[in-house]
Design a protein around this motif. Structure first.
Motif, PDB file in Angstrom:
ATOM      1  N   ILE A 134       0.842  -1.205   0.123  1.00 34.18           N
ATOM      2  CA  ILE A 134      -0.059   0.051   0.012  1.00 34.18           C
ATOM      3  C   ILE A 134       0.871   1.261   0.015  1.00 34.18           C
ATOM      4  N   VAL A 135       1.899   1.210   0.808  1.00 34.10           N
ATOM      5  CA  VAL A 135       2.919   2.489   1.122  1.00 34.10           C
ATOM      6  C   VAL A 135       3.524   2.585  -0.445  1.00 34.10           C
ATOM      7  N   ASP A 170      -3.366   7.844   5.162  1.00 33.55           N
ATOM      8  CA  ASP A 170      -2.984   9.106   5.784  1.00 33.55           C
ATOM      9  C   ASP A 170      -1.654   9.403   5.986  1.00 33.55           C
ATOM     10  N   PHE A 171      -0.875   8.237   6.442  1.00 32.47           N
ATOM     11  CA  PHE A 171       0.628   8.395   6.501  1.00 32.47           C
ATOM     12  C   PHE A 171       1.148   8.747   5.208  1.00 32.47           C
ATOM     13  N   VAL A 172       0.943   8.231   4.124  1.00 27.58           N
ATOM     14  CA  VAL A 172       1.365   8.253   2.921  1.00 27.58           C
ATOM     15  C   VAL A 172       0.992   9.824   2.268  1.00 27.58           C
ATOM     16  N   GLU A 186       0.543  12.474   4.225  1.00 28.19           N
ATOM     17  CA  GLU A 186       1.410  13.214   5.021  1.00 28.19           C
ATOM     18  C   GLU A 186       2.819  13.310   4.425  1.00 28.19           C
ATOM     19  N   LEU A 187       3.226  12.397   3.972  1.00 28.69           N
ATOM     20  CA  LEU A 187       4.783  12.145   3.409  1.00 28.69           C
ATOM     21  C   LEU A 187       4.911  12.825   2.096  1.00 28.69           C
ATOM     22  N   ARG A 188       3.718  12.678   1.215  1.00 32.26           N
ATOM     23  CA  ARG A 188       3.618  13.166  -0.113  1.00 32.26           C
ATOM     24  C   ARG A 188       3.425  14.805   0.060  1.00 32.26           C
ATOM     25  N   THR A 189       2.770  15.253   1.159  1.00 29.93           N
ATOM     26  CA  THR A 189       2.638  16.851   1.510  1.00 29.93           C
ATOM     27  C   THR A 189       3.728  17.335   1.880  1.00 29.93           C
ATOM     28  N   GLU A 190       4.602  16.702   2.504  1.00 29.82           N
ATOM     29  CA  GLU A 190       6.127  16.974   3.217  1.00 29.82           C
ATOM     30  C   GLU A 190       7.094  17.282   1.648  1.00 29.82           C
ATOM     31  N   MET A 191       6.874  16.054   0.814  1.00 29.51           N
ATOM     32  CA  MET A 191       7.876  16.094  -0.200  1.00 29.51           C
ATOM     33  C   MET A 191       7.488  17.344  -1.066  1.00 29.51           C
ATOM     34  N   ARG A 192       6.098  17.413  -1.336  1.00 29.05           N
ATOM     35  CA  ARG A 192       5.817  18.657  -2.264  1.00 29.05           C
ATOM     36  C   ARG A 192       6.155  20.157  -1.545  1.00 29.05           C
ATOM     37  N   LEU A 201      -0.137   2.167  11.898  1.00 27.90           N
ATOM     38  CA  LEU A 201      -0.342   1.763  10.688  1.00 27.90           C
ATOM     39  C   LEU A 201      -1.154   0.513  10.390  1.00 27.90           C
ATOM     40  N   THR A 202      -2.349   0.776  11.340  1.00 28.22           N
ATOM     41  CA  THR A 202      -3.115  -0.776  11.425  1.00 28.22           C
ATOM     42  C   THR A 202      -4.203  -1.018  10.522  1.00 28.22           C
ATOM     43  N   ASN A 203      -4.588  -0.130   9.642  1.00 27.84           N
ATOM     44  CA  ASN A 203      -5.547  -0.235   8.436  1.00 27.84           C
ATOM     45  C   ASN A 203      -5.386   0.553   7.522  1.00 27.84           C
TER      46      ASN A 203
END
Length: 79
Positions: free
Chosen positions: A10-11, A61-63, A65-71, A53-55
């Motif tokens: 998924i990640v 949501d985690f991905v 957040e990381l994409r937002t940080e990258m942008r 990261l249980t569901n």
């Protein structure tokens, strides 16, 4: 809790069209996002706990957040 293989899948799919490798060691994730052509690393983060990261929603949501940080150009995550 999802199996690590599903979690990583998924990640990894969440960063397309960039390439992503998600690996697990001792219960912690290492996530590397890079351009498949140039091999330039866009994101490298290790020591990510899987506890929250249980569901699918939490992983998405985690991905996000990381994409937002990258942008935003936050290089704190980059290697």
């Amino acid at each position: 809790m999802l199996p690590i293989s599903v979690l990583c899948s998924i990640v990894e799919s969440g960063f397309e069209p960039l390439s992503c490798e998600c690996t697990e060691s001792l219960g912690l994730l290492r996530i590397e996002v890079y351009d498949s052509v140039t091999k330039r690393v866009e994101l490298l983060i290790s020591g990510v706990s899987t506890a929250e990261l249980t569901n699918v929603r939490a992983i998405s949501d985690f991905v996000g957040e990381l994409r937002t940080e990258m942008r935003a150009g936050r290089r704190a995550f980059a290697g």
